[in-house]
Design a protein around this motif. Structure first.
Motif, PDB file in Angstrom:
ATOM      1  N   MET A 207       0.826  -1.137   0.056  1.00  0.00           N
ATOM      2  CA  MET A 207      -0.110   0.184   0.055  1.00  0.00           C
ATOM      3  C   MET A 207       0.756   1.298   0.084  1.00  0.00           C
ATOM      4  O   MET A 207       0.383   2.090  -0.184  1.00  0.00           O
ATOM      5  N   LYS A 208       2.089   1.246   0.474  1.00  0.00           N
ATOM      6  CA  LYS A 208       3.069   2.302   0.336  1.00  0.00           C
ATOM      7  C   LYS A 208       3.149   2.698  -1.134  1.00  0.00           C
ATOM      8  O   LYS A 208       3.248   4.122  -1.270  1.00  0.00           O
ATOM      9  N   ASP A 209       3.452   1.909  -2.223  1.00  0.00           N
ATOM     10  CA  ASP A 209       3.536   2.469  -3.641  1.00  0.00           C
ATOM     11  C   ASP A 209       3.335   1.014  -4.296  1.00  0.00           C
ATOM     12  O   ASP A 209       4.178   0.301  -4.536  1.00  0.00           O
ATOM     13  N   PRO A 210       1.938   0.795  -4.647  1.00  0.00           N
ATOM     14  CA  PRO A 210       1.390  -0.213  -5.415  1.00  0.00           C
ATOM     15  C   PRO A 210       2.196  -0.668  -6.656  1.00  0.00           C
ATOM     16  O   PRO A 210       2.661  -1.730  -6.836  1.00  0.00           O
ATOM     17  N   LYS A 211       2.430   0.389  -7.300  1.00  0.00           N
ATOM     18  CA  LYS A 211       3.066   0.354  -8.808  1.00  0.00           C
ATOM     19  C   LYS A 211       4.481  -0.251  -8.633  1.00  0.00           C
ATOM     20  O   LYS A 211       4.959  -1.125  -9.277  1.00  0.00           O
ATOM     21  N   ALA A 212       5.161   0.560  -7.684  1.00  0.00           N
ATOM     22  CA  ALA A 212       6.530   0.057  -7.481  1.00  0.00           C
ATOM     23  C   ALA A 212       6.870  -1.480  -6.811  1.00  0.00           C
ATOM     24  O   ALA A 212       7.523  -2.143  -7.533  1.00  0.00           O
ATOM     25  N   TRP A 213       5.813  -1.733  -6.235  1.00  0.00           N
ATOM     26  CA  TRP A 213       5.927  -3.339  -5.945  1.00  0.00           C
ATOM     27  C   TRP A 213       5.400  -3.844  -7.060  1.00  0.00           C
ATOM     28  O   TRP A 213       6.182  -5.177  -7.075  1.00  0.00           O
ATOM     29  N   ASN A 214       4.587  -3.730  -7.750  1.00  0.00           N
ATOM     30  CA  ASN A 214       4.024  -4.581  -9.034  1.00  0.00           C
ATOM     31  C   ASN A 214       5.284  -4.805  -9.904  1.00  0.00           C
ATOM     32  O   ASN A 214       5.446  -5.518 -10.616  1.00  0.00           O
ATOM     33  N   ASP A 215       6.128  -3.486 -10.041  1.00  0.00           N
ATOM     34  CA  ASP A 215       7.020  -3.321 -11.117  1.00  0.00           C
ATOM     35  C   ASP A 215       8.564  -4.192 -10.553  1.00  0.00           C
ATOM     36  O   ASP A 215       9.199  -4.516 -11.551  1.00  0.00           O
ATOM     37  N   GLU A 216       8.577  -4.496  -9.501  1.00  0.00           N
ATOM     38  CA  GLU A 216       9.931  -5.536  -9.189  1.00  0.00           C
ATOM     39  C   GLU A 216       9.670  -7.028  -9.314  1.00  0.00           C
ATOM     40  O   GLU A 216       8.898  -7.502  -9.379  1.00  0.00           O
ATOM     41  N   ASP A 217      10.924  -7.310  -9.525  1.00  0.00           N
ATOM     42  CA  ASP A 217      11.089  -8.921  -9.941  1.00  0.00           C
ATOM     43  C   ASP A 217      10.871  -9.610  -8.441  1.00  0.00           C
ATOM     44  O   ASP A 217      11.617  -9.029  -7.448  1.00  0.00           O
TER      45      ASP A 217
END
Length: 259
Positions: A207-217
């Motif tokens: 929830m801190k940064d959904p897009k950044a979490w999604n973008d990482e391997d």
């Protein structure tokens, strides 16, 4: 043969009566068919929510009905039914949300939801096994899950996990602890609580940064015995149930940052 005028009138009335009731019953049957035909799509939609998550692994719960006092069996069944209903409903919800997230291009979040569906299904299966030992059939009242944006679904998931670890399981565990013969069930429920604590931690991180979490391997690993989730490679032994790493399913997630 001779028929009086009175007989003829009586026969006519009976014939009219038969015709009237035949038409009425036929009309009612026709209206009933129209009614159920209109309801059929809703029934089908409801059944879609029961689409099963892929089976994980059969689990055994080490309890015997004879060990539980008869006056406490129904209480335990009630608690386990509540837990089963909630865990099975969560598995269906995460499965549905995984499909929506993938459709929207959130592959990392979709893989997470899919892993959570596996985790919740394992916990539901353990509750179901305990219910069967106690002579009850597991039942879940599941409706079609609502979907939204990925951010909305993550928020709802986080709120649900917060409730289950802060209120739902603590209350059930407190009640089951009052039955000395139910220590195995207490251990099982505590394991489910521990797994849901990990779920809540994952959502707090996302929830801190959904897009950044999604973008990482990344890799997500799920214990097929207790449902524990690890963000990373499977540990040598599950920290919740002690099962070896071979009991974990491993899901690698290719991030979108480099694409």
């Amino acid at each position: 043969m001779y028929y009086s005028e009175t007989d003829t009138i009586t026969q006519r009335k009976r014939r009219r009566s038969r015709i009237f009731w035949t038409i009425l019953i036929g009309s009612l049957l026709f209206l009933s068919l129209l009614y159920f035909a209109s309801k059929k799509p809703q029934v089908a939609k409801k059944m879609e929510a029961h689409k099963p998550v892929a089976p994980i692994e059969a689990v055994e719960v080490d309890i015997k009905e004879a060990e539980i006092p008869a006056d406490q069996v129904q209480n335990l069944i009630g608690h386990l039914q509540s837990a089963y209903d909630r865990e099975f409903g969560a598995s269906v919800r995460y499965e549905t949300w995984a499909e929506k997230a993938k459709k929207d291009g959130w592959n990392g979040v979709a893989a997470l939801f899919q892993s959570l569906a596996k985790s919740e299904k394992v916990q539901a299966d353990r509750n179901a096994e305990a219910l069967k030992v106690l002579g009850a059939a597991p039942m879940a009242n599941v409706s079609v899950p609502e979907v939204g944006t990925v951010e909305e679904m993550l928020k709802k998931a986080s709120e649900s996990e917060t409730d289950i670890i802060g209120v739902f399981y603590p209350l059930i565990i407190e009640q089951v602890k009052k039955i000395p013969q139910a220590t195995a069930l207490v251990t099982m429920l505590q394991g489910a609580l521990a797994s849901d604590v990990e779920h809540e931690k994952i959502f707090a991180s996302i929830m801190k940064d959904p897009k950044a979490w999604n973008d990482e391997d990344r890799v997500i690993s799920v214990c097929s015995v207790c449902g524990h989730i690890e963000q990373g490679e499977p540990p040598h032994h599950c920290p919740v149930c002690g099962s070896p790493k071979e009991k974990f399913s491993r899901t690698p997630i290719a991030g979108t940052a480099k694409k």
